[in-house]
Design an enzyme around this catalytic site. Sequence first.
Site, PDB file in Angstrom:
ATOM      1  N   MET A 135       0.820  -1.216   0.000  1.00  0.00           N
ATOM      2  CA  MET A 135       0.000   0.000   0.000  1.00  0.00           C
ATOM      3  C   MET A 135       0.857   1.271   0.000  1.00  0.00           C
ATOM      4  O   MET A 135       0.507   2.260   0.633  1.00  0.00           O
ATOM      5  CB  MET A 135      -0.962  -0.030   1.203  1.00  0.00           C
ATOM      6  CG  MET A 135      -1.843  -1.262   1.241  1.00  0.00           C
ATOM      7  SD  MET A 135      -2.774  -1.566  -0.295  1.00  0.00           S
ATOM      8  CE  MET A 135      -4.096  -0.384  -0.093  1.00  0.00           C
ATOM      9  N   ARG A 136       1.972   1.226  -0.684  1.00  0.00           N
ATOM     10  CA  ARG A 136       2.824   2.417  -0.833  1.00  0.00           C
ATOM     11  C   ARG A 136       3.004   2.725  -2.304  1.00  0.00           C
ATOM     12  O   ARG A 136       3.199   1.797  -3.112  1.00  0.00           O
ATOM     13  CB  ARG A 136       4.202   2.168  -0.214  1.00  0.00           C
ATOM     14  CG  ARG A 136       4.172   1.851   1.255  1.00  0.00           C
ATOM     15  CD  ARG A 136       3.923   3.099   2.080  1.00  0.00           C
ATOM     16  NE  ARG A 136       3.778   2.771   3.495  1.00  0.00           N
ATOM     17  CZ  ARG A 136       3.481   3.663   4.425  1.00  0.00           C
ATOM     18  NH1 ARG A 136       3.282   4.922   4.115  1.00  0.00           N
ATOM     19  NH2 ARG A 136       3.348   3.297   5.685  1.00  0.00           N
ATOM     20  N   ASN A 157       1.470  -5.150 -10.419  1.00  0.00           N
ATOM     21  CA  ASN A 157       0.598  -4.836  -9.289  1.00  0.00           C
ATOM     22  C   ASN A 157      -0.771  -5.457  -9.517  1.00  0.00           C
ATOM     23  O   ASN A 157      -1.191  -5.619 -10.657  1.00  0.00           O
ATOM     24  CB  ASN A 157       0.445  -3.306  -9.175  1.00  0.00           C
ATOM     25  CG  ASN A 157      -0.400  -2.891  -7.988  1.00  0.00           C
ATOM     26  OD1 ASN A 157      -0.286  -3.473  -6.898  1.00  0.00           O
ATOM     27  ND2 ASN A 157      -1.258  -1.906  -8.176  1.00  0.00           N
ATOM     28  N   HIS A 159      -4.736  -4.672  -8.539  1.00  0.00           N
ATOM     29  CA  HIS A 159      -5.574  -3.595  -7.999  1.00  0.00           C
ATOM     30  C   HIS A 159      -7.024  -4.086  -7.900  1.00  0.00           C
ATOM     31  O   HIS A 159      -7.539  -4.693  -8.835  1.00  0.00           O
ATOM     32  CB  HIS A 159      -5.492  -2.363  -8.910  1.00  0.00           C
ATOM     33  CG  HIS A 159      -6.279  -1.224  -8.365  1.00  0.00           C
ATOM     34  ND1 HIS A 159      -5.835  -0.462  -7.304  1.00  0.00           N
ATOM     35  CD2 HIS A 159      -7.512  -0.753  -8.687  1.00  0.00           C
ATOM     36  CE1 HIS A 159      -6.754   0.442  -7.007  1.00  0.00           C
ATOM     37  NE2 HIS A 159      -7.775   0.291  -7.826  1.00  0.00           N
TER      38      HIS A 159
HETATM   39  C1  GAR Z   1      -5.989  -7.037  -2.423  1.00  0.00           C
HETATM   40  O1  GAR Z   1      -7.377  -6.901  -2.581  1.00  0.00           O
HETATM   41  C2  GAR Z   1      -5.265  -6.188  -3.453  1.00  0.00           C
HETATM   42  O2  GAR Z   1      -5.942  -6.113  -4.683  1.00  0.00           O
HETATM   43  C3  GAR Z   1      -5.250  -4.845  -2.776  1.00  0.00           C
HETATM   44  O3  GAR Z   1      -4.993  -5.126  -1.424  1.00  0.00           O
HETATM   45  C4  GAR Z   1      -5.517  -6.422  -1.108  1.00  0.00           C
HETATM   46  C5  GAR Z   1      -4.416  -7.218  -0.469  1.00  0.00           C
HETATM   47  O4  GAR Z   1      -4.890  -8.436   0.038  1.00  0.00           O
HETATM   48  N1  GAR Z   1      -4.253  -3.982  -3.325  1.00  0.00           N
HETATM   49  C6  GAR Z   1      -4.385  -2.667  -3.386  1.00  0.00           C
HETATM   50  O5  GAR Z   1      -5.352  -2.066  -2.973  1.00  0.00           O
HETATM   51  C7  GAR Z   1      -3.219  -1.937  -4.021  1.00  0.00           C
HETATM   52  N2  GAR Z   1      -3.541  -0.569  -4.221  1.00  0.00           N
HETATM   53  P1  GAR Z   1      -3.871  -9.556   0.506  1.00  0.00           P
HETATM   54  O6  GAR Z   1      -2.859  -8.875   1.438  1.00  0.00           O
HETATM   55  O7  GAR Z   1      -4.730 -10.521   1.236  1.00  0.00           O
HETATM   56  O8  GAR Z   1      -3.222 -10.122  -0.719  1.00  0.00           O
END
Ligand code: GAR
Length: 268
Positions: A135-136, A157, A159
């Site tokens: 998240m960076r 990535n 998203h």
């Molecule tokens: C996931 O839903 C991913 O798509 C999102 O964080 C979650 C991580 O879940 N990523 C973002 O929002 C990136 N901007 P996880 O830690 O269980 O894989």
Amino acid sequence: MKKKLRIGCLVSGGGTNLQAIIDACADHTIHGKVVFVGSDNSNAFGLTRAKEQRISTVVVDYEAILRQYHQNPKSVRVPPDFSLDAVLARQSILPKDAPVEKIKSFLVPRAVAEAELLEKIKPFPFDLLVLAGFMRILTPYFIDRVNTDPENLRIMNIHPALLPAFPGTDGYGDTFRYGCKVAGCTVHFIDYGEDTGPIIAQRAFSIQEKDTLEKVREKGLRLEWKLYPECIRLFSENRLRVVRNTVLLSNGQSMIKSAVRILPPVDS
Ligand code: GAR
């Protein structure tokens, strides 16, 4: 036998996508292995998942670095190879006409954290860097030091929205609150903007009247766990090509847009 793809992974939280990637390597869906897991958060459960698999882990305390910079910008050690002009020219996270001081105070502490991250992952050479709930925002300072060949993008990535809709930190939440009837997830290569890089693949699902936000997240994550390993497999098979398309706009002007072409499998 072809060499295994060396995958570096960055996580901030639970790491269910990391787990899906580790499992896909174990069951040979991906001919690869995770060579390190890095995080900005020492409490990320993703780090525990990595340790359980005896995968090396690294942590950079972004929060502390950002805090220290904002208390006293001179107290942090800016990397000697950091050029503000170079980063300003490339970045497209903040509007180009934003006050330079504002852009600087956003980019410099992040580059300080990124320099530490680059140093810590140096012992673990990798072919592909995968952001799995990291998240960076990455600045051009970091991106250019990973994508050393600009023709060969190698930071991916995932998203939680159908980009270009709903970039940012809460894709499923934003989709749900907007009242969308369809949600989804996107895997893309990283470029200098926020969630703007060339799209590799997307999956969509419908939001039913009875669905809660939790249900939407649950449906989305289930798709992510399949989609991300599939995209990494395509990368490992050298089947992803970034092409530049000239797009004609309605005002008569044209622009260049990068997109990803997926090549057919080579018969073995
Ligand atoms: C996931 O839903 C991913 O798509 C999102 O964080 C979650 C991580 O879940 N990523 C973002 O929002 C990136 N901007 P996880 O830690 O269980 O894989």
